[in-house]
Design a protein around this motif. Sequence first.
Motif, PDB file in Angstrom:
ATOM      1  N   VAL A 236       0.814  -1.352  -0.038  1.00 50.48           N
ATOM      2  CA  VAL A 236       0.110   0.375  -0.029  1.00 50.48           C
ATOM      3  C   VAL A 236       0.755   1.371   0.029  1.00 50.48           C
ATOM      4  O   VAL A 236       0.638   2.123  -0.833  1.00 50.48           O
ATOM      5  CB  VAL A 236      -1.154  -0.179   1.257  1.00 50.48           C
ATOM      6  N   THR A 237       1.754   1.247   0.780  1.00 50.89           N
ATOM      7  CA  THR A 237       2.679   2.546   0.789  1.00 50.89           C
ATOM      8  C   THR A 237       3.350   2.874  -0.395  1.00 50.89           C
ATOM      9  O   THR A 237       3.487   3.789  -0.779  1.00 50.89           O
ATOM     10  CB  THR A 237       3.700   2.389   1.998  1.00 50.89           C
ATOM     11  N   ARG A 238       4.015   1.471  -0.967  1.00 46.78           N
ATOM     12  CA  ARG A 238       4.812   1.654  -2.353  1.00 46.78           C
ATOM     13  C   ARG A 238       3.789   2.115  -3.268  1.00 46.78           C
ATOM     14  O   ARG A 238       4.235   2.826  -4.029  1.00 46.78           O
ATOM     15  CB  ARG A 238       5.232   0.265  -2.520  1.00 46.78           C
ATOM     16  N   ALA A 239       2.535   1.760  -3.534  1.00 47.12           N
ATOM     17  CA  ALA A 239       1.541   1.814  -4.296  1.00 47.12           C
ATOM     18  C   ALA A 239       1.434   3.625  -4.314  1.00 47.12           C
ATOM     19  O   ALA A 239       1.342   4.404  -5.218  1.00 47.12           O
ATOM     20  CB  ALA A 239       0.394   1.156  -4.430  1.00 47.12           C
ATOM     21  N   GLN A 240       1.087   3.901  -3.106  1.00 49.09           N
ATOM     22  CA  GLN A 240       0.773   5.499  -2.833  1.00 49.09           C
ATOM     23  C   GLN A 240       2.047   6.261  -3.211  1.00 49.09           C
ATOM     24  O   GLN A 240       1.939   7.393  -3.718  1.00 49.09           O
ATOM     25  CB  GLN A 240       0.386   5.612  -1.494  1.00 49.09           C
ATOM     26  N   TYR A 241       3.349   6.007  -2.886  1.00 52.32           N
ATOM     27  CA  TYR A 241       4.423   6.412  -3.325  1.00 52.32           C
ATOM     28  C   TYR A 241       4.528   6.606  -4.760  1.00 52.32           C
ATOM     29  O   TYR A 241       4.938   7.880  -5.267  1.00 52.32           O
ATOM     30  CB  TYR A 241       5.629   5.708  -2.818  1.00 52.32           C
ATOM     31  N   ILE A 242       4.294   5.533  -5.508  1.00 53.36           N
ATOM     32  CA  ILE A 242       4.077   5.759  -7.026  1.00 53.36           C
ATOM     33  C   ILE A 242       3.294   6.840  -7.434  1.00 53.36           C
ATOM     34  O   ILE A 242       3.363   7.382  -8.461  1.00 53.36           O
ATOM     35  CB  ILE A 242       4.169   4.399  -7.576  1.00 53.36           C
ATOM     36  N   ILE A 243       1.985   6.529  -6.909  1.00 55.92           N
ATOM     37  CA  ILE A 243       0.953   7.694  -7.069  1.00 55.92           C
ATOM     38  C   ILE A 243       1.304   9.258  -7.052  1.00 55.92           C
ATOM     39  O   ILE A 243       1.361   9.911  -7.936  1.00 55.92           O
ATOM     40  CB  ILE A 243      -0.329   7.412  -6.495  1.00 55.92           C
ATOM     41  N   ASP A 244       1.890   9.245  -5.767  1.00 60.76           N
ATOM     42  CA  ASP A 244       2.447  10.581  -5.536  1.00 60.76           C
ATOM     43  C   ASP A 244       3.756  11.259  -6.547  1.00 60.76           C
ATOM     44  O   ASP A 244       3.927  12.153  -7.046  1.00 60.76           O
ATOM     45  CB  ASP A 244       3.119  10.707  -4.250  1.00 60.76           C
ATOM     46  N   HIS A 245       4.519  10.110  -6.992  1.00 65.00           N
ATOM     47  CA  HIS A 245       5.702  10.294  -7.859  1.00 65.00           C
ATOM     48  C   HIS A 245       4.983  10.819  -9.197  1.00 65.00           C
ATOM     49  O   HIS A 245       5.461  11.934  -9.679  1.00 65.00           O
ATOM     50  CB  HIS A 245       6.507   8.972  -8.026  1.00 65.00           C
ATOM     51  N   HIS A 246       3.857  10.279  -9.708  1.00 67.11           N
ATOM     52  CA  HIS A 246       3.315  10.781 -10.894  1.00 67.11           C
ATOM     53  C   HIS A 246       2.415  11.999 -10.919  1.00 67.11           C
ATOM     54  O   HIS A 246       2.835  12.852 -11.869  1.00 67.11           O
ATOM     55  CB  HIS A 246       2.364   9.555 -11.441  1.00 67.11           C
ATOM     56  N   GLU A 247       2.308  12.522  -9.676  1.00 65.36           N
ATOM     57  CA  GLU A 247       1.698  13.705  -9.341  1.00 65.36           C
ATOM     58  C   GLU A 247       2.655  14.704  -9.479  1.00 65.36           C
ATOM     59  O   GLU A 247       2.604  15.635 -10.192  1.00 65.36           O
ATOM     60  CB  GLU A 247       0.971  13.697  -8.001  1.00 65.36           C
TER      61      GLU A 247
END
Length: 334
Positions: A236-247
């Motif tokens: 979950v944390t890793r997926a959220q990190y990648i979401i934030d990275h793309h933002e």
Amino acid sequence: MERISLSNSAFEGNNNTYLFNDGPETVLIDTGDWMATTREQLEAAFDERELEFSDIDRIFLTHWHGDHTGLAGELQAASGANVYAHAADAPLIEGDEDAWAELSDLQEQYFEQWGMPESKRDVLREVLAGGKPTGESPTVTAFEDGETFSVNGTDLEVVHTSGHAAGLCMFELTRDGRREVVSGDALLPVYTPNVGGADVRVERPLEKYLRALQGIVDADYDRAWPGHRDPIDDPVTRAQYIIDHHEERSWRVLDALDRKGPCDTWTVSDDLFGDLESIHILHGPGESYAHLEHVERAGTVVREGTEYRLADGVADELATIDADRWPLEYSRSH
């Protein structure tokens, strides 16, 4: 399920193949690439477990890229195993000449649209030609999102996660009461999977990948088993990190257009990633295109021919926002 690490010269790190051998069937998820060293490593891993390639009953593939499918044809020939992949990727894995020609034609169209210099196209064509799997291609049985396969008493549910590849899938399973997922290249522990260039067949690639990532967050898996490198203990944390990275990357795209004025995808890519070599000649502008297309549909950017510019009023709005806080502040207001 056991993870077997296989060497890979690519930047993502060693490939993983997953072996199910705790019951009457011998099953693999992904096979590694087609190189002789990979075959030797997999054969050695089988020897350690007193197995032979002829023992394989089924092979499931996460997507069509050669570093995940390269040995599938050889292993099928040795064992008669059924090979499964998503319907969107099955023709490429089977080596269908029309499917590969269509992919090549589409890539050339994007090279032109992106403004890729001809010298870089020549280098990239050689890289892509060398990256096409050699040897025997498998016959593939196609599956779709949501299908479930029982493997030695463990259910594998297909979760379609298009973005990095049109047919990219994960396999959800429960082990010892824990919800886990074999995530392929949808979720990696170090690198963020390329979107836009890795499979130009995908329409709205960033939108689809962000949706897949949000699905991982919502699923709240206990562990992810990726296509490369080590297991991910907090998906979950890793997926959220990648979401934030793309933002954040979308902000950098808007900032590039603000500074440079109207420009093409290659110019934005150069601003984001600098000079590119090898496969990155594809991945850099592909990623830039995915973001430009995404913010264009959001109305923040306007495309005119092969060039993009900020929509009216956006530059003034960006000027009022602290760049260090842009992802949070701007997303809250849109």
